[in-house]
Design a protein around this motif. Structure first.
Motif, PDB file in Angstrom:
ATOM      1  N   UNK A  23      15.752  48.083  87.744  1.00 27.46           N
ATOM      2  CA  UNK A  23      15.937  49.321  88.487  1.00 27.46           C
ATOM      3  C   UNK A  23      15.106  49.255  89.770  1.00 27.46           C
ATOM      4  N   UNK A  24      15.749  49.636  90.879  1.00 33.37           N
ATOM      5  CA  UNK A  24      15.095  49.660  92.182  1.00 33.37           C
ATOM      6  C   UNK A  24      14.843  51.113  92.580  1.00 33.37           C
ATOM      7  N   UNK A  25      13.639  51.390  93.112  1.00 35.51           N
ATOM      8  CA  UNK A  25      13.293  52.749  93.526  1.00 35.51           C
ATOM      9  C   UNK A  25      14.134  53.170  94.723  1.00 35.51           C
ATOM     10  N   UNK A  26      14.464  54.450  94.795  1.00 36.88           N
ATOM     11  CA  UNK A  26      15.188  54.969  95.952  1.00 36.88           C
ATOM     12  C   UNK A  26      14.247  55.032  97.162  1.00 36.88           C
ATOM     13  N   UNK A  27      14.835  55.236  98.324  1.00 38.19           N
ATOM     14  CA  UNK A  27      14.067  55.122  99.560  1.00 38.19           C
ATOM     15  C   UNK A  27      13.012  56.222  99.691  1.00 38.19           C
ATOM     16  N   UNK A  28      13.327  57.441  99.324  1.00 37.23           N
ATOM     17  CA  UNK A  28      12.385  58.547  99.450  1.00 37.23           C
ATOM     18  C   UNK A  28      11.867  58.940  98.069  1.00 37.23           C
ATOM     19  N   UNK A  29      10.556  58.816  97.820  1.00 38.52           N
ATOM     20  CA  UNK A  29      10.001  59.185  96.511  1.00 38.52           C
ATOM     21  C   UNK A  29      10.267  60.646  96.182  1.00 38.52           C
ATOM     22  N   UNK A  30      10.589  60.887  94.922  1.00 39.68           N
ATOM     23  CA  UNK A  30      10.773  62.254  94.464  1.00 39.68           C
ATOM     24  C   UNK A  30      12.089  62.888  94.832  1.00 39.68           C
ATOM     25  N   UNK A  31      12.987  62.166  95.544  1.00 43.72           N
ATOM     26  CA  UNK A  31      14.272  62.733  95.951  1.00 43.72           C
ATOM     27  C   UNK A  31      15.406  61.810  95.511  1.00 43.72           C
ATOM     28  N   UNK A  32      16.441  62.337  94.846  1.00 41.25           N
ATOM     29  CA  UNK A  32      17.580  61.496  94.470  1.00 41.25           C
ATOM     30  C   UNK A  32      18.340  61.034  95.700  1.00 41.25           C
ATOM     31  N   UNK A  33      18.712  59.769  95.719  1.00 40.86           N
ATOM     32  CA  UNK A  33      19.411  59.196  96.864  1.00 40.86           C
ATOM     33  C   UNK A  33      20.107  57.921  96.435  1.00 40.86           C
ATOM     34  N   UNK A  34      21.133  57.542  97.184  1.00 36.70           N
ATOM     35  CA  UNK A  34      21.788  56.254  96.955  1.00 36.70           C
ATOM     36  C   UNK A  34      21.196  55.149  97.817  1.00 36.70           C
ATOM     37  N   UNK A  35      20.285  55.486  98.708  1.00 36.80           N
ATOM     38  CA  UNK A  35      19.608  54.485  99.533  1.00 36.80           C
ATOM     39  C   UNK A  35      18.401  53.948  98.775  1.00 36.80           C
ATOM     40  N   UNK A  36      18.328  52.637  98.654  1.00 37.38           N
ATOM     41  CA  UNK A  36      17.276  52.004  97.875  1.00 37.38           C
ATOM     42  C   UNK A  36      16.133  51.543  98.767  1.00 37.38           C
ATOM     43  N   UNK A  37      14.905  51.710  98.277  1.00 37.74           N
ATOM     44  CA  UNK A  37      13.735  51.186  98.959  1.00 37.74           C
ATOM     45  C   UNK A  37      13.499  49.726  98.606  1.00 37.74           C
ATOM     46  N   UNK A  38      12.458  49.139  99.192  1.00 38.09           N
ATOM     47  CA  UNK A  38      12.179  47.717  98.981  1.00 38.09           C
ATOM     48  C   UNK A  38      10.825  47.460  98.342  1.00 38.09           C
ATOM     49  N   UNK A  39      10.021  48.483  98.125  1.00 33.61           N
ATOM     50  CA  UNK A  39       8.627  48.257  97.771  1.00 33.61           C
ATOM     51  C   UNK A  39       8.273  48.578  96.328  1.00 33.61           C
ATOM     52  N   UNK A  40       9.238  49.056  95.537  1.00 32.32           N
ATOM     53  CA  UNK A  40       8.932  49.392  94.146  1.00 32.32           C
ATOM     54  C   UNK A  40      10.153  49.121  93.283  1.00 32.32           C
ATOM     55  N   UNK A  41       9.950  48.390  92.209  1.00 37.20           N
ATOM     56  CA  UNK A  41      11.031  48.082  91.265  1.00 37.20           C
ATOM     57  C   UNK A  41      10.433  47.930  89.872  1.00 37.20           C
ATOM     58  N   UNK A  42      11.268  48.066  88.874  1.00 37.55           N
ATOM     59  CA  UNK A  42      10.842  47.850  87.491  1.00 37.55           C
ATOM     60  C   UNK A  42      11.921  47.044  86.777  1.00 37.55           C
ATOM     61  N   UNK A  43      11.472  46.107  85.956  1.00 38.08           N
ATOM     62  CA  UNK A  43      12.417  45.289  85.195  1.00 38.08           C
ATOM     63  C   UNK A  43      11.766  44.861  83.889  1.00 38.08           C
ATOM     64  N   UNK A  44      12.597  44.493  82.930  1.00 38.63           N
ATOM     65  CA  UNK A  44      12.092  44.109  81.618  1.00 38.63           C
ATOM     66  C   UNK A  44      13.214  44.035  80.603  1.00 38.63           C
TER      67      UNK A  44
END
Length: 715
Positions: A283-304
C-alpha cells in the motif's frame, strides 16, 4: 506375563483407532503442563507451569490458539535492590519466591494429515510476568513487591497422538526466548551485557497437553462427498488465487511522528482451502496526509504479508481473523509533525478481525480492523524488552476480493462414482457367471470321462444314467443361453432404466447434501421413494442371479453383462453455426466469468506507465459485459484510476481476431484527477485457454489516453 499381554493389547488397539479427522471450524480446549529449564545466565530454579489453551482449528492442518500459564513453587536468588550502587553487589544476592505468569498466542501447523501420529510446528509469543519481593533499601526488614513484565517469543516442534476423533495427546519441545537488560534482578552476577549485540536468552521447555475438539464434522472419505462439501463451502475444487485491490486508513498512536494517513494498493495470495489463505500486500500513502485521494505520494509505503482464517464457511457474511507482519517504509522526504526529521522505517506486527460479504462465487466485499504493533521511537524491534516499548496503532482496511480458481462440478464427480459402481457390479457379475460356467464345464468333463469308463466296462445301465444326467445339464445350459438372449425371461436393466436411476439419485443426493451442509446434521436419511427404487433394483439383480444359477452352465465361455454401458455422456452442446465466446454462459443475468491483467502507456496531460486489472460480468444472454477496471499509474506523479464500462463483443465464428468496443464512466489519473467518460476500442485472440488482447482507451475526451496489452483468464 498378564501385564505384558494387557499392554500389548492396549498398544495394538491404540494404533487401530480410526483415522478420520475433523473438518470445518472447530473450537479447541487444552489443559497443559510445561517444565522449563532456564538459561544458565538466570538465577531462577527450573520451573513447572500449569495452564490451558483455547482457540480455533481451521480444518485438519491449521490452528490458532491463545494460552495462559502459571508457575508452581519457584525459588530464585535475586540481586538486591541497591546492587547497582555497590561494589560488592555480587555478594548481595537475596533468596526469594518468584511467581510467574505467561499469556500469549501461537499458530500451529500439522505437518501430516489424517494420521494417528502427526508431527506439528508452532510459532508464537506473548508476555511473561515475574512477581517477587526484595528488601527495601531504607529498611532491610521491609519487603517490596516487584513486578516485571517481558515480551517473549516461542518456537516449538511436537507430535500429537490421536486418541479419538475429538481428543489428541500431544508432546512438544519448545524454545522460549526473551531479551534481558541491566534492570533484570534475576540475571546471573557473572553475565556481562553486550553493548552492540542482542542480549537474548533462550530457554528450553517440555510441554504435554490433552487437546479436545468441539464442533466441526468428520472428514469425508469419498470423492463425491468431498465434491459436495466444496460445492456448499466456497464452490471451488481446490486452491484459488485471490486478488484484493483496496484502501487502508492508519490511525497512528499519539507518540508517533507519522501523521494519520490513507493508503491505496492491493494484496494478492492463495487460499489453500475455503477457510485458510495467505496474502502479500503493498500500500502506498496518498499525496496529502489525512485526506482521501487517488494521487499517491512517494515518501511513505507499507508492505508485508498476512494470514486469513475464516471462522465459518463462506456461504454468506463470514467473519475472519487476520494475523501478519510488515514493514513501514519512511523515506527522507516525508514531512512529520512539527517539521522534525523523518522517523526511521520500522517493522510491525498486526492482528485483527474482519467481515467478508460474497457478491458471487468469484467476487466479495471485505473489511477489517487491525492493531499495528510497532516499537517506540528509538528502539529497534529486535531489542524490545517489555510491553511498554510497543506502541499500538489502528488500521482500517476495505476492498474487493476477486477469486480465481476452478469451480467444483458435482455432476462429473457423481457420474464418475456411478460409472465406477456400475463397472464394479458388471465385473462382479461376469466373474460369478464365468465361475459358474467353469464349474459346469468341469462337471461335464467328469461325466464324459465316467461315460467312457463304464462303456468300456459294458455297464450299459450306468451309461444310460450318465447320458440322462448329461442331457439334463445340456438342457439347462441351453435354457441359460435362451434366457440370456431373451429379455422377457431374464430381467435386464436397460440404458434408459440406468439413466432414470442415475438422474433420480443425483436429484436426491443434491437435496440430501444441501440439507446436510446447511444444517450440519450428523446423519441425513434418504427419502422413502429413493429407498424403494434402490430396493427394487436389488431385487431385480437378485432374480438375475437366481435364474442364472437355476438355468445351469453354457458349453462355451462368454462374457455376460447385466447392466449395459452408457455410450455417451450428457453435456451441453452449442447449436451449429452459433459463435460462442469462451467463458460465456446462459441463464444468468450477471456472471463473472473472466479476469484480466494489463499494462501499457498512459499519455495526455502527463505520461505514466499503467498496470491494472479488469473483471468481466456477462449481462444476461447477450454479448454485453459489465467491465470494472482498476489501474495504478506510475510516473512523475503516481496515482490510481477506477472505472465501470459496458463492452460489446463482436463474435465471428471464423474470425481469428475478435473486436470489441466499450463505453463507461470513471475517475482517472493525470496531472489533475479527471472525472468523465471512458471509450475503449480493442480486439483479442485465443491463446493458451484464455485471450490475448490489445486496446486503446480515451479518457475524458483525450485528457488522458492509454495503449494497453494484457491477458484474459477464462473460467
Amino acid at each position: 506375563m498378564k501385564k505384558k499381554i494387557v499392554f500389548i493389547v492396549l498398544f495394538a488397539s491404540f494404533f487401530t483407532i480410526g483415522k478420520s479427522q475433523l473438518k470445518d471450524v472447530t473450537f479447541t480446549l487444552s489443559p497443559m503442563i510445561e517444565h522449563t529449564w532456564w538459561n544458565d545466565n538466570l538465577t531462577i530454579d527450573n520451573s513447572t507451569f500449569w495452564g490451558g489453551r483455547v482457540g480455533f482449528g481451521f480444518g485438519p492442518m491449521f490452528e490458532v490458539r491463545g494460552y495462559y500459564q502459571r508457575s508452581l513453587d519457584v525459588q530464585a536468588t535475586l540481586r538486591s535492590i541497591d546492587w547497582k550502587v555497590t561494589d560488592d553487589w555480587a555478594e548481595k544476592m537475596v533468596g526469594s519466591h518468584v511467581d510467574m505468569q505467561r499469556y500469549g498466542g501461537e499458530l500451529k501447523l500439522n505437518l501430516i494429515k489424517n494420521r494417528i501420529f502427526s508431527p506439528y510446528f508452532t510459532v508464537g509469543g506473548g508476555v511473561q510476568r515475574f512477581t517477587y519481593q526484595l528488601p527495601s533499601k531504607e529498611d532491610p526488614l521491609a519487603l517490596l513487591d516487584i513486578k516485571e513484565e517481558q515480551l517473549f517469543g516461542a518456537l516449538g516442534l511436537g507430535a500429537k497422538f490421536r486418541l479419538s476423533d475429538r481428543l489428541d495427546f500431544t508432546l512438544e519441545a519448545k524454545n522460549n526466548f526473551f531479551n534481558v537488560s541491566d534492570q533484570s534482578y534475576y540475571l546471573n552476577p557473572n553475565y556481562v551485557l553486550k553493548e552492540d549485540e542482542n542480549n537474548r536468552l533462550h530457554n528450553w521447555a517440555a510441554v504435554a497437553s490433552l487437546d479436545f475438539y468441539l464442533g466441526g464434522m468428520k472428514a469425508d472419505d469419498d470423492e463425491l462427498s468431498r465434491a459436495y462439501a466444496r460445492l456448499f463451502s466456497d464452490g471451488f475444487s481446490g486452491m484459488k488465487f485471490v486478488l484484493e485491490p483496496g484502501g487502508v486508513y492508519v490511525d497512528f498512536h499519539d507518540t508517533s511522528l507519522l501523521t494519520d494517513q490513507y493508503f491505496l494498493g492491493a494484496s494478492a495470495g492463495i487460499d489453500f482451502s475455503s477457510l485458510v489463505g495467505i496474502r502479500a500486500f503493498y500500500y502506498q500513502a496518498t499525496e496529502e496526509p489525512g485526506k482521501p485521494s487517488l494521487d499517491l505520494g512517494k515518501n511513505l509505503a507499507m508492505y508485508g504479508g498476512n494470514l486469513i482464517a475464516r471462522l465459518n464457511q463462506p456461504r454468506g457474511v463470514t467473519p475472519y481473523l487476520l494475523l501478519g507482519a510488515g514493514y513501514m517504509n519512511v523515506k527522507e522526504g516525508y514531512v512529520v509533525r512539527g517539521n522534525l526529521p523523518a522517523p526511521p522505517s520500522s517493522l510491525f506486527a498486526m492482528g485483527g478481525a474482519g467481515l467478508e460479504i460474497p457478491l458471487s462465487r468469484y467476487m466479495a466485499l471485505h473489511g477489517s480492523v487491525n492493531a499495528l504493533f510497532s516499537p517506540e521511537r528509538g528502539t529497534d524491534a529486535a531489542e524490545v524488552l517489555n510491553p511498554s516499548q510497543v506502541k499500538t496503532s489502528l488500521m482500517y482496511q476495505a476492498g474487493l476480493r476477486f477469486n480465481l480458481g476452478k469451480a467444483v462440478d458435482t455432476d462429473i464427480a457423481y457420474r464418475e462414482v456411478t460409472q465406477r459402481a456400475v463397472h464394479e457390479e458388471r465385473e462382479y457379475s461376469n466373474e460369478q457367471i464365468n465361475q459358474l460356467r467353469a464349474e459346469y464345464q468341469e462337471q461335464i468333463a467328469m461325466l464324459n470321462a465316467e461315460l467312457d469308463s463304464v462303456t468300456q466296462a459294458q455297464d450299459y445301465t450306468r451309461a444310460a444314467e450318465i447320458m440322462r444326467e448329461r442331457e439334463a445339464v445340456d438342457y439347462s445350459l441351453q435354457h441359460l443361453d435362451t434366457s440370456l438372449a431373451d429379455g422377457s425371461t431374464l430381467v435386464r436393466m436397460t440404458e434408459d432404466d440406468l439413466n432414470r436411476l442415475v438422474n433420480d439419485v443425483i436429484r436426491e443426493t443434491r437435496r440430501s447434501a444441501y440439507d446436510y451442509y446447511t444444517s450440519q446434521a450428523a446423519v441425513v436419511e434418504p427419502s422413502r421413494e429413493l429407498t424403494d427404487r434402490l430396493d427394487d433394483l436389488e431385487r431385480k439383480l437378485d432374480r438375475n442371479f437366481v435364474q442364472m444359477s437355476q438355468a445351469g452352465q453354457a458349453t462355451t465361455p462368454s462374457t455376460t453383462t447385466v447392466i449395459s454401458d452408457r455410450t455417451t455422456a450428457t453435456r451441453d452442446i452449442a447449436p451449429r453455426g452459433d459463435a460462442v465466446s469462451p467463458g460465456r454462459v446462459e441463464g444468468r443475468f450477471f456472471k463473472l466469468n473472466r479476469l484480466s491483467v494489463f499494462t501499457g502507456l498512459g499519455f495526455g496531460d502527463m505520461t505514466a506507465w499503467n498496470v491494472g486489472g479488469r473483471g468481466y460480468l456477462q449481462i444476461g444472454d447477450t454479448e454485453l459485459d459489465f467491465v470494472p477496471e482498476f489501474y495504478v499509474g506510475m510516473g512523475d506523479k503516481n496515482g490510481l484510476g477506477l472505472s465501470g464500462n459496458v463492452v460489446y463483443n463482436f463474435l465471428q465464428s471464423d474470425s481469428f481476431v475478435r473486436p470489441y468496443v466499450g463505453l463507461g464512466l470513471g475517475i482517472f489519473h493525470g496531472k489533475n484527477v479527471h472525472y468523465g467518460t471512458n471509450v475503449i476500442i480493442g480486439a483479442d485472440i485465443q491463446f493458451l485457454g484464455g485471450n490475448l488482447f490489445a486496446d486503446y482507451s480515451c479518457r475524458k475526451w483525450f485528457k488522458q489516453n492509454q495503449l494497453a496489452v494484457g491477458y484474459r483468464f477464462v473460467f
